[in-house]
Structure formats: C-alpha cells, structure tokens
Design a protein around this motif. Sequence first.
Motif, PDB file in Angstrom:
ATOM      1  N   ILE A 119      -0.877  -6.130 -18.997  1.00 33.39           N
ATOM      2  CA  ILE A 119      -0.397  -6.407 -17.637  1.00 33.39           C
ATOM      3  C   ILE A 119      -0.695  -7.851 -17.258  1.00 33.39           C
ATOM      4  N   TYR A 120      -1.877  -8.352 -17.637  1.00 32.07           N
ATOM      5  CA  TYR A 120      -2.245  -9.724 -17.297  1.00 32.07           C
ATOM      6  C   TYR A 120      -1.338 -10.736 -17.995  1.00 32.07           C
ATOM      7  N   VAL A 121      -1.021 -10.470 -19.271  1.00 29.75           N
ATOM      8  CA  VAL A 121      -0.121 -11.359 -20.001  1.00 29.75           C
ATOM      9  C   VAL A 121       1.273 -11.324 -19.380  1.00 29.75           C
ATOM     10  N   ASN A 122       1.651 -10.168 -18.852  1.00 31.11           N
ATOM     11  CA  ASN A 122       2.941 -10.018 -18.197  1.00 31.11           C
ATOM     12  C   ASN A 122       3.092 -10.951 -17.003  1.00 31.11           C
ATOM     13  N   TYR A 123       1.971 -11.393 -16.443  1.00 29.42           N
ATOM     14  CA  TYR A 123       1.961 -12.346 -15.320  1.00 29.42           C
ATOM     15  C   TYR A 123       2.628 -13.657 -15.728  1.00 29.42           C
ATOM     16  N   TRP A 124       2.367 -14.068 -16.968  1.00 30.14           N
ATOM     17  CA  TRP A 124       2.949 -15.319 -17.473  1.00 30.14           C
ATOM     18  C   TRP A 124       4.267 -15.091 -18.217  1.00 30.14           C
ATOM     19  N   PHE A 125       4.346 -13.992 -18.942  1.00 32.61           N
ATOM     20  CA  PHE A 125       5.519 -13.723 -19.787  1.00 32.61           C
ATOM     21  C   PHE A 125       6.117 -12.358 -19.432  1.00 32.61           C
ATOM     22  N   PRO A 126       6.808 -12.268 -18.311  1.00 38.74           N
ATOM     23  CA  PRO A 126       7.326 -10.971 -17.850  1.00 38.74           C
ATOM     24  C   PRO A 126       8.367 -10.354 -18.784  1.00 38.74           C
ATOM     25  N   ALA A 127       8.973 -11.182 -19.641  1.00 41.07           N
ATOM     26  CA  ALA A 127      10.008 -10.661 -20.529  1.00 41.07           C
ATOM     27  C   ALA A 127       9.438  -9.907 -21.733  1.00 41.07           C
ATOM     28  N   VAL A 128       8.147 -10.131 -22.039  1.00 46.46           N
ATOM     29  CA  VAL A 128       7.531  -9.481 -23.201  1.00 46.46           C
ATOM     30  C   VAL A 128       7.109  -8.065 -22.831  1.00 46.46           C
ATOM     31  N   PRO A 129       7.575  -7.051 -23.558  1.00 44.84           N
ATOM     32  CA  PRO A 129       7.182  -5.663 -23.256  1.00 44.84           C
ATOM     33  C   PRO A 129       5.670  -5.486 -23.342  1.00 44.84           C
ATOM     34  N   GLN A 130       5.114  -4.681 -22.432  1.00 44.31           N
ATOM     35  CA  GLN A 130       3.659  -4.491 -22.397  1.00 44.31           C
ATOM     36  C   GLN A 130       3.123  -3.906 -23.699  1.00 44.31           C
ATOM     37  N   TRP A 131       3.860  -2.979 -24.297  1.00 41.25           N
ATOM     38  CA  TRP A 131       3.357  -2.321 -25.499  1.00 41.25           C
ATOM     39  C   TRP A 131       3.222  -3.312 -26.648  1.00 41.25           C
ATOM     40  N   VAL A 132       4.082  -4.334 -26.697  1.00 46.89           N
ATOM     41  CA  VAL A 132       4.008  -5.341 -27.760  1.00 46.89           C
ATOM     42  C   VAL A 132       2.721  -6.146 -27.630  1.00 46.89           C
ATOM     43  N   THR A 133       2.435  -6.590 -26.405  1.00 45.33           N
ATOM     44  CA  THR A 133       1.208  -7.362 -26.166  1.00 45.33           C
ATOM     45  C   THR A 133      -0.025  -6.536 -26.482  1.00 45.33           C
ATOM     46  N   ALA A 134      -0.035  -5.278 -26.036  1.00 44.49           N
ATOM     47  CA  ALA A 134      -1.182  -4.397 -26.294  1.00 44.49           C
ATOM     48  C   ALA A 134      -1.395  -4.219 -27.791  1.00 44.49           C
ATOM     49  N   LEU A 135      -0.314  -4.048 -28.531  1.00 40.11           N
ATOM     50  CA  LEU A 135      -0.408  -3.858 -29.980  1.00 40.11           C
ATOM     51  C   LEU A 135      -0.951  -5.099 -30.671  1.00 40.11           C
ATOM     52  N   VAL A 136      -0.497  -6.272 -30.260  1.00 42.85           N
ATOM     53  CA  VAL A 136      -0.975  -7.535 -30.861  1.00 42.85           C
ATOM     54  C   VAL A 136      -2.476  -7.684 -30.648  1.00 42.85           C
ATOM     55  N   PHE A 137      -2.936  -7.451 -29.417  1.00 46.74           N
ATOM     56  CA  PHE A 137      -4.373  -7.568 -29.134  1.00 46.74           C
ATOM     57  C   PHE A 137      -5.177  -6.554 -29.942  1.00 46.74           C
ATOM     58  N   LEU A 138      -4.655  -5.344 -30.059  1.00 51.66           N
ATOM     59  CA  LEU A 138      -5.342  -4.295 -30.810  1.00 51.66           C
ATOM     60  C   LEU A 138      -5.537  -4.720 -32.268  1.00 51.66           C
ATOM     61  N   VAL A 139      -4.494  -5.255 -32.880  1.00 57.76           N
ATOM     62  CA  VAL A 139      -4.555  -5.649 -34.288  1.00 57.76           C
ATOM     63  C   VAL A 139      -5.502  -6.834 -34.495  1.00 57.76           C
ATOM     64  N   VAL A 140      -5.436  -7.826 -33.610  1.00 55.09           N
ATOM     65  CA  VAL A 140      -6.292  -9.019 -33.752  1.00 55.09           C
ATOM     66  C   VAL A 140      -7.767  -8.654 -33.630  1.00 55.09           C
ATOM     67  N   LEU A 141      -8.112  -7.881 -32.602  1.00 54.22           N
ATOM     68  CA  LEU A 141      -9.517  -7.511 -32.401  1.00 54.22           C
ATOM     69  C   LEU A 141     -10.003  -6.594 -33.520  1.00 54.22           C
ATOM     70  N   PHE A 142      -9.131  -5.747 -34.015  1.00 56.58           N
ATOM     71  CA  PHE A 142      -9.459  -4.891 -35.155  1.00 56.58           C
ATOM     72  C   PHE A 142      -9.848  -5.748 -36.359  1.00 56.58           C
ATOM     73  N   GLY A 143      -9.074  -6.770 -36.636  1.00 54.71           N
ATOM     74  CA  GLY A 143      -9.373  -7.667 -37.750  1.00 54.71           C
ATOM     75  C   GLY A 143     -10.706  -8.367 -37.590  1.00 54.71           C
TER      76      GLY A 143
END
Length: 472
Positions: A119-143
Amino acid sequence: MASEKVTEAPEEGYERGLGSRQVQMIAIGGAVGVGLFLGAGANIAKAGPSLILMYALAGAIIFFIMRALGELLLYRPVSGSFAEYSREFLGDFFGYFTGWTYWLMWVVTGMAELTAAAIYVNYWFPAVPQWVTALVFLVVLFGVNLISVKLFGELEFWFSMVKVTALIGMIVIGLGVLTFGFSAAGDTASVANLYQFDGFFPKGIGSSLMTLQGVMFAYLAVELVGVTAGESEDPEKTLPKAINTLPWRIALFYVGALTVILCVVKWTEFAPGVSPFVKAFAMIGIPAGAGIVNFVVLTAALSSCNSGMYSTGRMLRTLADNGEAPRIFARLSSTKTPALGITVSVLFMGIGVVLNYVVPEKAFGYVTSVATAAGIWTWLMILISHVIYRRKVVAGKLPASSFPAPGGSVFSYVAIVFLLFVTGIIAYDADSRVCLYVMAVWAVALGIGWQIMKSRTPQSGERDEPALEKVG
C-alpha cells in the motif's frame, strides 16, 4: 540425555554473527513499528491526548516483561527462548504451544506488513498492482534471511536506523515549531493543545483504556531481542544493555513523539486510517513531508517482515529439536541458518500476497488483532516462567541469573494482571473479539496436534525435572 540436550542449548549450532551494534538496533527497531506510525491515528481519535498516558503505562509493563525475560536469558541464553522457558518451567505442552503460537504471531504479522508495504509503494506508483509489490518484497527478504544471520542483522540495522533518524527528526522539527513558531502550524502550536479541547481525557477514561489493545500491538516485537540470544556474540554484555535502554527508547519514540505531535496539532485534526506523522507534516507545511513519512513507514513494515522471517525459522527449529515439529526443520544450512523453517514460514506469509486480491480493508485489522493476542500469550508465558524460576532460585534449586529483575517477581505479577486486563478489553470490543475466536480454534488445532504427536512418539519433548535443575 535430557541434561545433555539442555546444556548444549545455548550454542545450538547457530553462527554467533550478531554484534553489539546490530543487537542494539534490533532492540530499537522492535520498539518502533507500524503500530506507532499508522495505528496511533485511530487511537488519537478515540482517546485524544490521553493516548500519551496509555503508551507510557503500556511501556512500563513492557519494561517489566523485558526485565523478566532478561533474567531468564542470562540464566540460560537460547535461541527460541520463549518456548524453551515455557517448556522448562511449565511443561512440554506449554513449550509446544508457545513455540507454535509465536510462529503464528510472526506469520500473520508478516502477512499484514507485506500488505502494508504494498500500500505504501502504491502511494508513489499507483499503477503497480499491490500483489506484485508484496511478492517482490517477500522474495527479497526471503533471500536475505537465507544467506546469513550477519546479513539479516545488517539489513535490520539500517532499517532501524532509518526509523530512528526519522522519528528524531520529526521530534526536533516539532519542538522547533513549538519554540520558534515557524511554519504554517506555528500560530496554533501550543502545549495547551493537550488539554484545551475537552480536556486530557476528552472521550472519558473508559475510551482511553479501550485503546490499550492497539497500543500493545505497537509494542509487539520488543521481545525479539530474546530470539537473538543464541546468535549474539556476547549475550552477557549486549542483552542487558539492549533491555536497560528500553525505557528511554519508549520515552523518546512513543511518549515524546506523540506529545510533540499533539502539541503542534490539536487532537481533533486526526482520524483513523491517516498517519498522525503524515498529518502533522502536512499541517506544518513541509512539501515532501508526506513522502518522507511514507518512506519511513515502508521501512518499518519491511523491518517487521524481515524480523518475522528470522523469528519463525528459529522457532520451528526449536520445536523440531523437541520432537514437536517435523525433524527436518532442525537442520541448518551451510550458512548456519534454519533454511527450511524460513522457507515454510515464507510460504505461509505468501498467503498475504494472495489476500491482496480478495480481502477487504478491514482484514488488516483482524490480522493484527490475531498477532496481538498471540503476542499477549507469549508475554504471559515469559512472566509466568520468570515467577517459577525465581521461586526455584530462592529454594536453591537453580543458579541465580547475572541480570536479576528489580523487585524479584513482584513486577512480573503486576504485568500478568495488566495483560489479563487487556485481554478482557479485547473480549469486550466487538471488532477485536474476532481474534479470540481465532485463537480458540488455534488452541483446539494445537491440542489435537499434540495428542497425535504423543500417540505416535510418546517420548517426544519429555525432559526430566532434576536434569533441568542442574543446568548452570
């Protein structure tokens, strides 16, 4: 065998890769989270300036809990400490229940934080679907969590640094507005804002007390320093320092920050769903203020999710070591991290990515209330274990800790009563009561799991009391 297993617990094969600098910042980061940055808005609307007192009261209780935990940690520092102490002092079932419940707390918190971050990223990039951002963060922190505990500690250090620096900056700017009257809010900024608009308790003491459940959620994760015990380079030195500095962190970051904000902007300006920090910066007239605070809140969410991955993997390993989870979770990777436990936990957190499609906004509140209920259980287990430990020390059955809690177990009893009171408040409130139903179902599921596990391996988790009393 029981005594050998317990004696080896402090090392447990982990890499002692967390230095004093990182443990200190993990402790600070645990005391500054999304509950403050976002949750305070709704609570200010409910309680007005009296919310400051609620944070101070809850902060004192949290310090009592942390001193109780500190005494236990220096008696026997183990990673996954909450479950271990519950097992030692209350019995195998309580160790099993606490371990799995703390795992649940961080999994559901991870879901909530991933959604919040999107939701916070959506503040800057409203066109990016929320699930995409959530998935990216999940994968990065997992690594990050798979690579090494040092990298986890370093990332958490910088996450915490951003939060702390931003909060101090907000406090300094607010004090400047109060003292020198600059900015758009200068004419109305005054200490009198704390009592001029219907008094310090504008909605009554009862309404103020009802905010305690939200306030306690803001303090979730301060106990994370206990999970780091098995991987601290020098727990005898770093853990007491991290715990003893907790009061000034609470005084500065919670009580201090809220006091300054409520002096700069009258409490009636705040509303649920809006960060009080964003609102205050907007009133002051700093153009980039909302963007800056949005970045800080994003950092807080990622920090919490990062901590959740760290905690859940280690808790699953502790459970596996005691035969209360599949044995495969006990294995460490070549980088000395519980990789499989982290992986499974992340898969469950991934449900949060799916929920971004289907769950209404109110679900975020439900998830955080479940986390709060699980956190209260963990805190209660710490306190009850401490009370029993103190009795055994007095009886000469266990060695004294090098970091005794002030007043013995007196303040642990005070904290227990307080937490039971907060649980009563949760039960009274129709919205938050849902989490108690969830916890009841969780308890039944764990009870069934326990019976199945004991029927298959009757000896799992069993330890002899005399062996434990000889530890130290």
